[in-house]
Scaffold this motif. Structure first.
Motif, mmCIF file in Angstrom:
data_model
loop_
_atom_site.group_PDB
_atom_site.id
_atom_site.type_symbol
_atom_site.label_atom_id
_atom_site.label_comp_id
_atom_site.label_asym_id
_atom_site.label_seq_id
_atom_site.Cartn_x
_atom_site.Cartn_y
_atom_site.Cartn_z
ATOM 1 N N LEU A 147 38.234 33.274 71.376
ATOM 2 C CA LEU A 147 37.741 34.347 72.319
ATOM 3 C C LEU A 147 38.729 35.786 71.758
ATOM 4 C CD1 LEU A 147 38.157 31.874 75.149
ATOM 5 C CD2 LEU A 147 36.407 33.386 75.126
ATOM 6 N N LEU A 148 37.637 36.640 71.631
ATOM 7 C CA LEU A 148 38.353 38.188 71.241
ATOM 8 C C LEU A 148 38.020 38.683 72.569
ATOM 9 C CD1 LEU A 148 36.901 39.659 67.932
ATOM 10 C CD2 LEU A 148 39.194 38.588 68.390
ATOM 11 N N LYS A 149 39.193 39.546 72.767
ATOM 12 C CA LYS A 149 39.200 40.349 74.431
ATOM 13 C C LYS A 149 37.895 41.521 74.041
ATOM 14 C CE LYS A 149 42.233 42.264 77.634
ATOM 15 N NZ LYS A 149 41.691 41.768 78.745
ATOM 16 N N ARG A 150 37.854 42.064 72.833
ATOM 17 C CA ARG A 150 37.285 43.452 72.654
ATOM 18 C C ARG A 150 36.732 43.181 71.163
ATOM 19 N NH1 ARG A 150 40.231 46.088 76.162
ATOM 20 N NH2 ARG A 150 42.001 46.356 74.647
ATOM 21 N N LEU A 151 35.509 43.875 70.767
ATOM 22 C CA LEU A 151 35.235 44.152 69.287
ATOM 23 C C LEU A 151 35.821 45.468 68.962
ATOM 24 C CD1 LEU A 151 34.087 42.823 67.341
ATOM 25 C CD2 LEU A 151 31.845 43.318 67.950
ATOM 26 N N ASP A 152 36.870 45.434 68.713
ATOM 27 C CA ASP A 152 37.153 46.847 68.058
ATOM 28 C C ASP A 152 38.432 46.507 66.763
ATOM 29 O OD1 ASP A 152 39.867 46.083 68.971
ATOM 30 O OD2 ASP A 152 39.855 47.493 70.725
ATOM 31 N N ALA A 153 38.853 47.660 66.144
ATOM 32 C CA ALA A 153 39.298 47.547 64.923
ATOM 33 C C ALA A 153 40.541 46.674 64.841
ATOM 34 C CB ALA A 153 39.893 48.758 64.349
#
Ligand code: PA5
Length: 452
Positions: A376-382
């Motif tokens: 699980l990734l919290k957000r899709l950012d760098a």
């Protein structure tokens, strides 16, 4: 690993791989970790990716950012020429994160298709084109052919002097044809570090220059990876999600699960899955061992491969990569007629619906006999993507050691190359040419029955 926004949910691994069995890997994991960090393991010369801050220190990031800005000013588009580890990492990050209003990045030299390269040249007609040619060996056929084509194009359009400012070569520091060519022509050069193989090179200049041109924050990317490296410091399986993942997939492999499918619900993650397949396929697919890495794009593939996932042969395990915080703005509209019966969803965000689709799929596949876990990734950012890339790299190296493999070489890639060189009549392959032609004519495609 909450501080970097990456979690591993392993709830659906049981009963195929219950936690008690995964934890039996503890001793082997500790040994693999020690091999990795002491340099006693196979391929120990290729561990330069282990510490992202050392691989990409601030001074290098600044140099890359400056070069990317200069290229952006001089060009309308960048063509990245490379294959395998020399392009997939950059493509994964750019497709996931590049800004919509940024300058476009195209990829070439990862195939030898005349159709593909002609179409790309037509697409680029009238544009100021910059080129980043990337090859550690400097002799790989596919990118070398594409580079000839695009070098000619840039020189024809911009003139030799400007071309020298529009072409950047990323290659070995000491040897190779590309190094010589770049030095002779005065191209700006970046180094593929000696101790980093292609598929572990996304956080080196190999990936970072194209990614910076694409407008992605490379400092955040590297810092996310570095934070993940810190969070993966423990050898304790229950404290290190990368090691838990490595142990879990090996527990499943021991029980006859031969295929691992990476599944995601964000089209922007398509090339992250392609990068992941190369990482695991090339690192572990040797000595006739290891899980075969595959991937599906959801929900699209639920209407194709979903049938096999649910009810086909039971040798599949699945790893979901899920982004927790999606765009909240786009909601399902309400209609007066409600002909499709979807008004019960009216006003709910697409992200919420997509997340429920994931939860439903994970349960259905588990009930259908596909043990699965979720990153699980919290957000899709760098920052989060940097953490994800490092998580998979670290798990891959340790997973290879668990299988007593060298996770850093790729000897199998040579077989097709040697046959192709022989068939094409490369100098030095004369003796092989006759032998390979004979083989192809007597036993291969050309001797089969052809209809039509
Ligand atoms: O992971 C790897 O090492 C390979 O996929 C290489 O990156 C790929 O074969 C390209 O090699 P090179 O960079 O030498 O052109």
């Amino acid at each position: 690993m909450a501080s970097i926004g990456l979690k591993l949910d392993a709830g659906y691994l049981k009963p195929a791989a219950p936690q008690t069995e995964i934890l039996q890997y503890q001793q082997s994991i500790t040994a693999a970790h020690d091999q990795l960090f002491s340099g006693a393991g196979l391929g120990a010369d290729f561990r330069g990716w282990l510490n992202p801050d050392v691989l990409a220190p601030k001074s290098l990031l600044t140099e890359i950012q400056t070069t990317a800005r200069e290229l952006q000013e001089r060009s309308d588009a960048l063509v990245v020429i490379g294959i395998g580890g020399s392009y997939l990492g950059a493509r994964a990050v750019i497709e996931a994160l590049a800004r919509d209003d940024g300058k476009p990045v195209y990829f070439a030299g990862h195939n030898i298709s005349a159709d593909f390269h002609s179409r790309l040249m037509r697409q680029l007609a009238g544009k100021r084109v910059a080129v980043n040619v990337i090859s550690k060996s400097g002799t790989t056929t596919e990118p070398a052919i594409a580079f000839r084509i695009f070098q000619e194009l840039v020189e024809k359009n911009a003139g030799a002097a400007e071309a020298a400012k529009l072409i950047v070569a990323t290659t070995d520091a000491h040897k190779g044809a590309l190094l010589k060519l770049a030095t002779d022509r005065g191209y700006k050069r970046f180094v593929v570090p000696d101790d980093v193989g292609g598929r572990y090179s996304v956080l080196s200049p190999v990936g970072l220059l194209p990614i910076a041109y694409g407008g992605v924050d490379i400092s955040a990317l590297v810092s996310g990876a570095a934070t993940c490296a810190e969070a993966c410091a423990s050898t304790d399986l229950q404290k290190n999600p990368a090691y838990f993942y490595a142990a879990a997939r090996n527990t499943l492999y021991d029980k006859g699960y031969n295929v691992e499918v990476l599944s995601h619900f964000e089209p922007r993650l398509h090339y992250v899955a392609e990068w992941w397949k190369q990482l695991y396929g090339e690192s572990e697919g040797k000595d006739h061992k290891a899980l075969f890495p595959a991937s599906i794009d959801l929900t699209a593939d639920l209407h194709s491969m979903g049938q096999y996932m649910q009810q086909g042969r039971r040798f599949l395990t699945e790893t979901f990569v899920i982004v927790e915080e999606g765009e909240p703005e786009l909601v399902v509209p309400e209609t007066q007629e409600n002909l499709d019966g979807l008004n019960y969803l009216a006003g709910r965000s697409l992200s919420e619906v997509n997340h429920e689709a994931y939860r439903a799929t994970a349960l259905a596949h588990w009930e259908g006999g596909v043990p699965n876990s979720t990153v699980l990734l919290k957000r899709l950012d760098a920052r989060h993507l940097g953490a994800l890339l490092y998580f998979f790299e670290r798990a891959c190296a340790v997973s290879g050691y668990l299988r007593r493999l060298n996770p850093f070489d790729q000897p199998g890639v040579e077989a097709y190359k040697n046959h192709m060189f022989a068939l094409l009549g490369k100098p030095g392959f004369e003796e092989k040419t006759a032998e390979i032609r004979r083989k192809v004519e007597s036993s291969g495609v050309e001797s089969s029955i052809i209809f039509g």
